[in-house]
Write a protein that holds these residues in place. Structure first.
Motif, PDB file in Angstrom:
ATOM      1  N   PHE A   1       0.806  -1.223   0.000  1.00 30.72           N
ATOM      2  CA  PHE A   1       0.000   0.000   0.000  1.00 30.72           C
ATOM      3  C   PHE A   1       0.836   1.269   0.000  1.00 30.72           C
ATOM      4  O   PHE A   1       0.312   2.359  -0.184  1.00 30.72           O
ATOM      5  CB  PHE A   1      -0.965   0.014   1.186  1.00 30.72           C
ATOM      6  CG  PHE A   1      -0.285  -0.021   2.532  1.00 30.72           C
ATOM      7  CD1 PHE A   1       0.053   1.153   3.170  1.00 30.72           C
ATOM      8  CD2 PHE A   1      -0.002  -1.223   3.150  1.00 30.72           C
ATOM      9  CE1 PHE A   1       0.683   1.126   4.415  1.00 30.72           C
ATOM     10  CE2 PHE A   1       0.619  -1.261   4.395  1.00 30.72           C
ATOM     11  CZ  PHE A   1       0.966  -0.082   5.024  1.00 30.72           C
ATOM     12  N   ASP A   2       2.137   1.147   0.232  1.00 33.22           N
ATOM     13  CA  ASP A   2       3.031   2.299   0.149  1.00 33.22           C
ATOM     14  C   ASP A   2       4.442   1.792  -0.102  1.00 33.22           C
ATOM     15  O   ASP A   2       4.673   0.591  -0.216  1.00 33.22           O
ATOM     16  CB  ASP A   2       2.942   3.188   1.397  1.00 33.22           C
ATOM     17  CG  ASP A   2       3.460   2.496   2.662  1.00 33.22           C
ATOM     18  OD1 ASP A   2       3.910   1.327   2.600  1.00 33.22           O
ATOM     19  OD2 ASP A   2       3.424   3.136   3.736  1.00 33.22           O
ATOM     20  N   MET A   3       5.410   2.712  -0.192  1.00 33.42           N
ATOM     21  CA  MET A   3       6.769   2.308  -0.516  1.00 33.42           C
ATOM     22  C   MET A   3       7.410   1.505   0.603  1.00 33.42           C
ATOM     23  O   MET A   3       8.213   0.598   0.350  1.00 33.42           O
ATOM     24  CB  MET A   3       7.618   3.548  -0.824  1.00 33.42           C
ATOM     25  CG  MET A   3       7.226   4.277  -2.103  1.00 33.42           C
ATOM     26  SD  MET A   3       7.294   3.239  -3.585  1.00 33.42           S
ATOM     27  CE  MET A   3       8.998   2.743  -3.573  1.00 33.42           C
TER      28      MET A   3
ATOM     29  N   SER B   1      -4.399   4.057   2.271  1.00 33.43           N
ATOM     30  CA  SER B   1      -3.147   4.750   2.597  1.00 33.43           C
ATOM     31  C   SER B   1      -3.043   6.109   1.935  1.00 33.43           C
ATOM     32  O   SER B   1      -2.533   7.064   2.529  1.00 33.43           O
ATOM     33  CB  SER B   1      -1.950   3.885   2.177  1.00 33.43           C
ATOM     34  OG  SER B   1      -1.917   3.718   0.772  1.00 33.43           O
ATOM     35  N   HIS B   2      -3.515   6.237   0.703  1.00 35.10           N
ATOM     36  CA  HIS B   2      -3.324   7.481  -0.049  1.00 35.10           C
ATOM     37  C   HIS B   2      -4.409   8.518   0.251  1.00 35.10           C
ATOM     38  O   HIS B   2      -4.145   9.714   0.218  1.00 35.10           O
ATOM     39  CB  HIS B   2      -3.308   7.175  -1.550  1.00 35.10           C
ATOM     40  CG  HIS B   2      -2.720   8.264  -2.386  1.00 35.10           C
ATOM     41  ND1 HIS B   2      -1.357   8.482  -2.472  1.00 35.10           N
ATOM     42  CD2 HIS B   2      -3.292   9.212  -3.169  1.00 35.10           C
ATOM     43  CE1 HIS B   2      -1.126   9.508  -3.276  1.00 35.10           C
ATOM     44  NE2 HIS B   2      -2.279   9.972  -3.717  1.00 35.10           N
TER      45      HIS B   2
ATOM     46  N   SER C   1       5.871  -0.558   2.831  1.00 33.29           N
ATOM     47  CA  SER C   1       5.347  -1.930   2.815  1.00 33.29           C
ATOM     48  C   SER C   1       5.896  -2.701   1.627  1.00 33.29           C
ATOM     49  O   SER C   1       6.209  -3.893   1.733  1.00 33.29           O
ATOM     50  CB  SER C   1       3.816  -1.919   2.791  1.00 33.29           C
ATOM     51  OG  SER C   1       3.309  -1.323   1.609  1.00 33.29           O
TER      52      SER C   1
ATOM     53  N   LEU D   1      -1.204  -4.110   4.928  1.00 33.66           N
ATOM     54  CA  LEU D   1      -2.071  -3.052   5.455  1.00 33.66           C
ATOM     55  C   LEU D   1      -2.614  -3.419   6.831  1.00 33.66           C
ATOM     56  O   LEU D   1      -2.559  -2.612   7.775  1.00 33.66           O
ATOM     57  CB  LEU D   1      -3.232  -2.801   4.488  1.00 33.66           C
ATOM     58  CG  LEU D   1      -4.222  -1.722   4.923  1.00 33.66           C
ATOM     59  CD1 LEU D   1      -3.594  -0.347   4.814  1.00 33.66           C
ATOM     60  CD2 LEU D   1      -5.504  -1.805   4.094  1.00 33.66           C
TER      61      LEU D   1
ATOM     62  N   ARG E   1       7.122   4.998  -8.829  1.00 34.32           N
ATOM     63  CA  ARG E   1       8.060   4.985  -7.699  1.00 34.32           C
ATOM     64  C   ARG E   1       8.436   3.559  -7.329  1.00 34.32           C
ATOM     65  O   ARG E   1       9.601   3.266  -7.021  1.00 34.32           O
ATOM     66  CB  ARG E   1       7.442   5.712  -6.499  1.00 34.32           C
ATOM     67  CG  ARG E   1       7.249   7.207  -6.722  1.00 34.32           C
ATOM     68  CD  ARG E   1       6.935   7.938  -5.432  1.00 34.32           C
ATOM     69  NE  ARG E   1       5.696   7.523  -4.817  1.00 34.32           N
ATOM     70  CZ  ARG E   1       4.489   7.991  -5.143  1.00 34.32           C
ATOM     71  NH1 ARG E   1       4.380   8.892  -6.123  1.00 34.32           N
ATOM     72  NH2 ARG E   1       3.408   7.588  -4.526  1.00 34.32           N
TER      73      ARG E   1
ATOM     74  N   ASP F   1      -2.813   9.054  -9.680  1.00 31.99           N
ATOM     75  CA  ASP F   1      -2.170   8.738  -8.399  1.00 31.99           C
ATOM     76  C   ASP F   1      -1.596   7.324  -8.419  1.00 31.99           C
ATOM     77  O   ASP F   1      -0.499   7.075  -7.905  1.00 31.99           O
ATOM     78  CB  ASP F   1      -3.179   8.872  -7.255  1.00 31.99           C
ATOM     79  CG  ASP F   1      -3.630  10.304  -7.028  1.00 31.99           C
ATOM     80  OD1 ASP F   1      -2.888  11.231  -7.428  1.00 31.99           O
ATOM     81  OD2 ASP F   1      -4.721  10.492  -6.461  1.00 31.99           O
TER      82      ASP F   1
ATOM     83  N   PHE G   1      -4.400   0.948  -1.326  1.00 27.95           N
ATOM     84  CA  PHE G   1      -4.044   2.260  -1.838  1.00 27.95           C
ATOM     85  C   PHE G   1      -5.078   3.308  -1.425  1.00 27.95           C
ATOM     86  O   PHE G   1      -4.730   4.430  -1.051  1.00 27.95           O
ATOM     87  CB  PHE G   1      -3.913   2.216  -3.359  1.00 27.95           C
ATOM     88  CG  PHE G   1      -3.356   3.484  -3.947  1.00 27.95           C
ATOM     89  CD1 PHE G   1      -2.000   3.758  -3.878  1.00 27.95           C
ATOM     90  CD2 PHE G   1      -4.191   4.409  -4.542  1.00 27.95           C
ATOM     91  CE1 PHE G   1      -1.480   4.942  -4.406  1.00 27.95           C
ATOM     92  CE2 PHE G   1      -3.692   5.587  -5.081  1.00 27.95           C
ATOM     93  CZ  PHE G   1      -2.329   5.856  -5.015  1.00 27.95           C
TER      94      PHE G   1
ATOM     95  N   PHE H   1       2.415   6.138  -8.174  1.00 29.92           N
ATOM     96  CA  PHE H   1       2.866   5.165  -7.181  1.00 29.92           C
ATOM     97  C   PHE H   1       3.623   4.025  -7.853  1.00 29.92           C
ATOM     98  O   PHE H   1       4.699   3.620  -7.398  1.00 29.92           O
ATOM     99  CB  PHE H   1       1.658   4.642  -6.403  1.00 29.92           C
ATOM    100  CG  PHE H   1       1.983   3.592  -5.378  1.00 29.92           C
ATOM    101  CD1 PHE H   1       3.095   3.690  -4.560  1.00 29.92           C
ATOM    102  CD2 PHE H   1       1.150   2.486  -5.215  1.00 29.92           C
ATOM    103  CE1 PHE H   1       3.385   2.728  -3.603  1.00 29.92           C
ATOM    104  CE2 PHE H   1       1.422   1.522  -4.273  1.00 29.92           C
ATOM    105  CZ  PHE H   1       2.547   1.640  -3.462  1.00 29.92           C
TER     106      PHE H   1
END
Length: 289
Positions: A23-25, A48-49, A27, A232, A69, A62, A45, A66
């Protein structure tokens, strides 16, 4: 090897290929220590976003940002991306596929829900007429060059589930996902209806589907398993626990916390990952300075 082709090869290998929902960089960086395949979960996502439930709030730029990245930090991992319903119209879905392929996604999951959409394991879902979904799927398939395309149905009645699974299997989609299969018997019937087309199964804690091991899924003829929320939900539980403990100790930090060196040890490889799967923290040498 191109990213889509690499994922196809993993799917075709013996056994069930696991893809871990991130869900993010942070994790994703942790998951990449343990698994070669990652899944960009819409559920995770959205949480988290945006801090919102998975009911259709995601804006596709978005997601593209992600994934870009992720690919820069993790150039060798499989990245399967949930694109919900393609973010409305077929033309938008095609643009999303072009953008994701350009930034290095390995594949996408396109569902047949109509708006307002819902997480696949909650009530209130409605699906598009089959012909309308197939039109959107055909445009996505015609647009992709290398991406793996997973055709997903959120139909609920068994007859309709089997009809759509068979119809999706007859297309050029690489994989079919039937969301929320409620039992092993249904999985077997879906598997028979699809012929030789690869089948994907979604594992989610508290969802509608049974909890099954990779070995059990392999025995059922499942080719891919996505785990949408382990990162998550683990983060949710760990953050809640850490803050309760901090409050209970009058703000004294615990001795057993991840520390600065361990955090940096996780993140520095993202500057230049060359594809070797890092070993878990417990067996990694201390970072030198």
């Amino acid at each position: 090897m191109a990213h889509g082709e690499a994922l196809r090869e993993a799917i075709a290998a013996p056994g069930t290929t696991p893809l871990i929902g991130v869900f993010d960089m942070l994790s994703a960086s942790i998951a990449a220590r343990h698994y070669d395949g990652l899944f960009v979960s819409g559920f995770g996502f959205s949480a988290s976003h945006y801090g919102l439930p998975d009911v259709g709030f995601i804006a596709w730029p978005d997601v593209v940002g992600f994934v870009q990245r992720l690919r820069l930090a993790l150039p060798r991992r499989h990245l399967l991306v949930d694109i919900d319903d393609g973010y409305t119209d077929p033309e938008v879905a095609g643009q999303v596929v072009r953008a994701l392929e350009q930034v290095g996604a390995s594949g996408v999951v396109l569902e047949d829900q109509q708006r307002p959409r819902r997480c696949g394991h909650v009530e209130g879902k409605r699906v598009l007429p089959l012909e309308q979904y197939l039109e959107k799927l055909d445009l996505v398939l015609a647009t992709r060059r290398d991406l793996v395309v997973v055709a997903r149905t959120d139909a609920t009645g068994e007859d309709e589930v089997l009809r759509r699974a068979a119809a999706f299997a007859a297309t050029d989609a690489d994989v079919v996902l039937v969301e929320g299969m409620p039992s092993v018997d249904v999985i077997r019937r879906v598997r028979r209806a699809m012929g030789d087309k690869p089948l994907l199964f979604n594992q989610i804690a508290g969802g509608k589907s049974p909890r099954l091991s990779l070995r059990e899924l392999t025995d059922l003829g499942v080719d891919v398993a996505i785990y949408s929320t382990p990162c998550l939900f683990a983060a949710h539980a760990a953050i809640e626990d850490a803050l309760v403990r901090l409050k209970d100790t009058d703000g004294v930090l615990p001795d057993d916390s991840i520390d600065v060196a361990e955090s940096q040890d996780l993140l520095w490889p993202n500057l230049g990952d060359r594809g070797d799967v890092p070993t878990p923290r417990a067996s990694r040498p201390a970072m030198t300075r």
